[in-house]
Design a protein around this motif. Structure first.
Motif, PDB file in Angstrom:
ATOM      1  N   CYS A  91       0.848  -1.165   0.000  1.00 42.41           N
ATOM      2  CA  CYS A  91       0.000   0.000   0.000  1.00 42.41           C
ATOM      3  C   CYS A  91       0.896   1.230   0.000  1.00 42.41           C
ATOM      4  CB  CYS A  91      -0.889  -0.041   1.241  1.00 42.41           C
ATOM      5  SG  CYS A  91      -1.582   1.522   1.756  1.00 42.41           S
ATOM      6  N   ALA A  92       0.452   2.280  -0.673  1.00 45.32           N
ATOM      7  CA  ALA A  92       1.216   3.523  -0.687  1.00 45.32           C
ATOM      8  C   ALA A  92       0.266   4.690  -0.525  1.00 45.32           C
ATOM      9  CB  ALA A  92       1.979   3.664  -1.999  1.00 45.32           C
ATOM     10  N   SER A  93       0.727   5.727   0.151  1.00 47.56           N
ATOM     11  CA  SER A  93      -0.105   6.922   0.280  1.00 47.56           C
ATOM     12  C   SER A  93       0.627   8.117  -0.314  1.00 47.56           C
ATOM     13  CB  SER A  93      -0.472   7.186   1.742  1.00 47.56           C
ATOM     14  OG  SER A  93       0.622   7.714   2.475  1.00 47.56           O
ATOM     15  N   SER A  94      -0.156   9.105  -0.718  1.00 48.49           N
ATOM     16  CA  SER A  94       0.430  10.323  -1.263  1.00 48.49           C
ATOM     17  C   SER A  94      -0.516  11.487  -1.047  1.00 48.49           C
ATOM     18  CB  SER A  94       0.749  10.165  -2.746  1.00 48.49           C
ATOM     19  OG  SER A  94      -0.428   9.921  -3.467  1.00 48.49           O
ATOM     20  N   LEU A  95       0.054  12.688  -1.197  1.00 50.04           N
ATOM     21  CA  LEU A  95      -0.731  13.909  -1.022  1.00 50.04           C
ATOM     22  C   LEU A  95      -1.602  14.191  -2.231  1.00 50.04           C
ATOM     23  CD1 LEU A  95       1.932  16.307   0.518  1.00 50.04           C
ATOM     24  CD2 LEU A  95      -0.220  15.689   1.583  1.00 50.04           C
ATOM     25  N   GLY A  96      -1.109  13.811  -3.395  1.00 46.87           N
ATOM     26  CA  GLY A  96      -1.666  14.249  -4.666  1.00 46.87           C
ATOM     27  C   GLY A  96      -3.122  13.915  -4.863  1.00 46.87           C
ATOM     28  N   VAL A  97      -3.762  14.725  -5.655  1.00 57.16           N
ATOM     29  CA  VAL A  97      -5.164  14.508  -5.990  1.00 57.16           C
ATOM     30  C   VAL A  97      -5.322  13.221  -6.774  1.00 57.16           C
ATOM     31  CG1 VAL A  97      -7.120  15.406  -7.269  1.00 57.16           C
ATOM     32  CG2 VAL A  97      -5.648  16.960  -5.984  1.00 57.16           C
ATOM     33  N   THR A  98      -4.462  13.021  -7.767  1.00 57.54           N
ATOM     34  CA  THR A  98      -4.432  11.751  -8.479  1.00 57.54           C
ATOM     35  C   THR A  98      -2.996  11.291  -8.499  1.00 57.54           C
ATOM     36  OG1 THR A  98      -4.186  12.884 -10.607  1.00 57.54           O
ATOM     37  CG2 THR A  98      -6.407  12.259  -9.954  1.00 57.54           C
ATOM     38  N   THR A  99      -2.781  10.056  -8.251  1.00 58.81           N
ATOM     39  CA  THR A  99      -1.401   9.605  -8.164  1.00 58.81           C
ATOM     40  C   THR A  99      -1.071   8.666  -9.304  1.00 58.81           C
ATOM     41  OG1 THR A  99      -2.008   7.817  -6.686  1.00 58.81           O
ATOM     42  CG2 THR A  99      -1.316   9.872  -5.685  1.00 58.81           C
ATOM     43  N   GLY A 100      -1.292   7.382  -9.140  1.00 61.32           N
ATOM     44  CA  GLY A 100      -0.741   6.459 -10.111  1.00 61.32           C
ATOM     45  C   GLY A 100       0.747   6.676 -10.199  1.00 61.32           C
ATOM     46  N   MET A 101       1.300   7.199  -9.113  1.00 65.34           N
ATOM     47  CA  MET A 101       2.724   7.465  -8.984  1.00 65.34           C
ATOM     48  C   MET A 101       3.176   8.736  -9.702  1.00 65.34           C
ATOM     49  SD  MET A 101       4.346   3.675  -8.911  1.00 65.34           S
ATOM     50  CE  MET A 101       5.564   4.061  -7.681  1.00 65.34           C
ATOM     51  N   ASN A 102       2.240   9.590 -10.111  1.00 61.20           N
ATOM     52  CA  ASN A 102       2.677  10.834 -10.710  1.00 61.20           C
ATOM     53  C   ASN A 102       3.180  11.813  -9.653  1.00 61.20           C
ATOM     54  OD1 ASN A 102       3.069  12.215 -13.178  1.00 61.20           O
ATOM     55  ND2 ASN A 102       1.384  13.568 -12.691  1.00 61.20           N
TER      56      ASN A 102
ATOM     57  N   GLY B  98      -6.877   9.241 -20.436  1.00 59.60           N
ATOM     58  CA  GLY B  98      -8.297   9.304 -20.096  1.00 59.60           C
ATOM     59  C   GLY B  98      -8.548   9.689 -18.664  1.00 59.60           C
ATOM     60  N   GLY B  99      -7.697  10.502 -18.106  1.00 57.21           N
ATOM     61  CA  GLY B  99      -7.896  10.947 -16.734  1.00 57.21           C
ATOM     62  C   GLY B  99      -7.376   9.989 -15.689  1.00 57.21           C
ATOM     63  N   SER B 100      -6.840   8.874 -16.096  1.00 61.20           N
ATOM     64  CA  SER B 100      -6.303   7.899 -15.148  1.00 61.20           C
ATOM     65  C   SER B 100      -4.806   7.749 -15.317  1.00 61.20           C
ATOM     66  CB  SER B 100      -6.959   6.534 -15.371  1.00 61.20           C
ATOM     67  OG  SER B 100      -8.324   6.590 -15.086  1.00 61.20           O
ATOM     68  N   TYR B 101      -4.159   7.402 -14.237  1.00 62.83           N
ATOM     69  CA  TYR B 101      -2.741   7.074 -14.263  1.00 62.83           C
ATOM     70  C   TYR B 101      -2.595   5.603 -13.919  1.00 62.83           C
ATOM     71  CZ  TYR B 101      -1.687  12.078 -13.893  1.00 62.83           C
ATOM     72  OH  TYR B 101      -1.601  13.418 -14.103  1.00 62.83           O
ATOM     73  N   ILE B 102      -1.981   4.857 -14.797  1.00 58.45           N
ATOM     74  CA  ILE B 102      -1.714   3.454 -14.525  1.00 58.45           C
ATOM     75  C   ILE B 102      -0.211   3.258 -14.567  1.00 58.45           C
ATOM     76  CG2 ILE B 102      -2.126   1.072 -15.193  1.00 58.45           C
ATOM     77  CD1 ILE B 102      -4.653   2.570 -14.367  1.00 58.45           C
ATOM     78  N   PRO B 103       0.416   3.092 -13.406  1.00 60.32           N
ATOM     79  CA  PRO B 103       1.868   2.906 -13.416  1.00 60.32           C
ATOM     80  C   PRO B 103       2.231   1.510 -13.879  1.00 60.32           C
ATOM     81  CG  PRO B 103       1.028   2.704 -11.192  1.00 60.32           C
ATOM     82  CD  PRO B 103      -0.147   3.060 -12.053  1.00 60.32           C
ATOM     83  N   THR B 104       3.285   1.441 -14.656  1.00 61.10           N
ATOM     84  CA  THR B 104       3.796   0.153 -15.125  1.00 61.10           C
ATOM     85  C   THR B 104       5.211  -0.020 -14.597  1.00 61.10           C
ATOM     86  OG1 THR B 104       2.462   0.282 -17.135  1.00 61.10           O
ATOM     87  CG2 THR B 104       4.309  -1.259 -17.131  1.00 61.10           C
ATOM     88  N   PHE B 105       5.456  -1.147 -13.959  1.00 56.91           N
ATOM     89  CA  PHE B 105       6.738  -1.415 -13.328  1.00 56.91           C
ATOM     90  C   PHE B 105       7.623  -2.283 -14.222  1.00 56.91           C
ATOM     91  CE2 PHE B 105       6.021  -0.069  -8.909  1.00 56.91           C
ATOM     92  CZ  PHE B 105       4.655   0.120  -8.918  1.00 56.91           C
TER      93      PHE B 105
END
Lengths: 116, 115
Positions: A91-102, B98-105
């Protein structure tokens, strides 16, 4: 400042059962993401929640679900467990509104799930 | 679709010598790129990230990476390895679609440091 806390650290479940994992984010963080790590598939993104809403979702079957509470704590549920679900769940947490690791994600130590 | 290839599953170096961990990516859009480190029985820790600013990115613990668009690479380097650098390293690409972020490792590179 406390880090990301995942409970329990270790779990053993029987095939067909269901399991719930818990994640408490860093105080003030509103986004929580979940990942599965296995030797065969590596690290894969499951889903991300922000303000109690699922914002991003990886390519996992519907047996994997999650939710986020008003205090940002999150739970992940896996129903009808299969042997292949044995993994380290991070599990990971972040401040960002949307993350996905951005934005920077801070990870917990994970829950090691073994399905027998 | 996006993908990440870490070219070496294991890299072995002697303490005090340079480190090079290679990562190539493919992405249809401008990516964000990250390097994370995972020590045994620990979660992942961010080393550095590239988000379309400077192409040479400096991270923690003396690591840096250079984004080369023409080569679609984001290799991680460190001038002098330390024993404490021994760990698993992951290259990650994240693209907003499309407004989503999908990280790929990437599959990870295990760094071994010999005394």
């Amino acid at each position: 400042k406390a880090g990301v806390t995942q409970t329990p650290r270790y779990l053993i479940k029987t095939r067909g059962q269901q399991v719930t994992l818990s994640c408490s984010p860093i105080s003030g963080h509103r986004s929580v993401s979940w990942y599965q790590q296995t030797p065969g598939q590596g690290l894969q993104f499951l889903f991300e929640y922000f303000s109690e809403t699922q914002r991003n979702k990886g390519n996992f079957p519907g047996r994997f679900s999650g939710r986020q509470f008003s205090n940002s704590r999150s739970e992940m549920n896996v129903s009808t467990l299969e042997l292949g679900d044995s993994a380290l769940y991070l599990c990971a947490s972040s401040l960002g509104v949307t993350t996905g690791m951005n934005t920077e994600a801070f990870f917990g130590q994970g829950t090691r799930l073994t399905v027998v | 679709a996006q993908s990440v290839t870490q070219l070496d599953s294991h890299v072995s170096v002697s303490e005090g010598t340079p480190v090079l961990l290679r990562c190539n990516y493919s992405s249809s859009y401008s990516p964000s790129l990250f390097w994370y480190v995972q020590h045994p029985n620990k979660g992942l820790q961010l080393l550095l990230k590239y988000t379309s600013a400077a192409t040479l990115v400096k991270g923690i613990n003396g690591f840096e990476a250079e984004f080369k668009k023409s080569e679609t690479s984001f290799h991680l380097t460190k001038p002098s390895a330390h024993m404490s650098d021994a760990a698993e390293y992951f290259c990650v690409v994240s693209v907003r679609t499309g407004g989503s972020y999908i990280p790929t490792f990437g599959r990870g590179t295990s760094l071994i440091v010999h005394p």
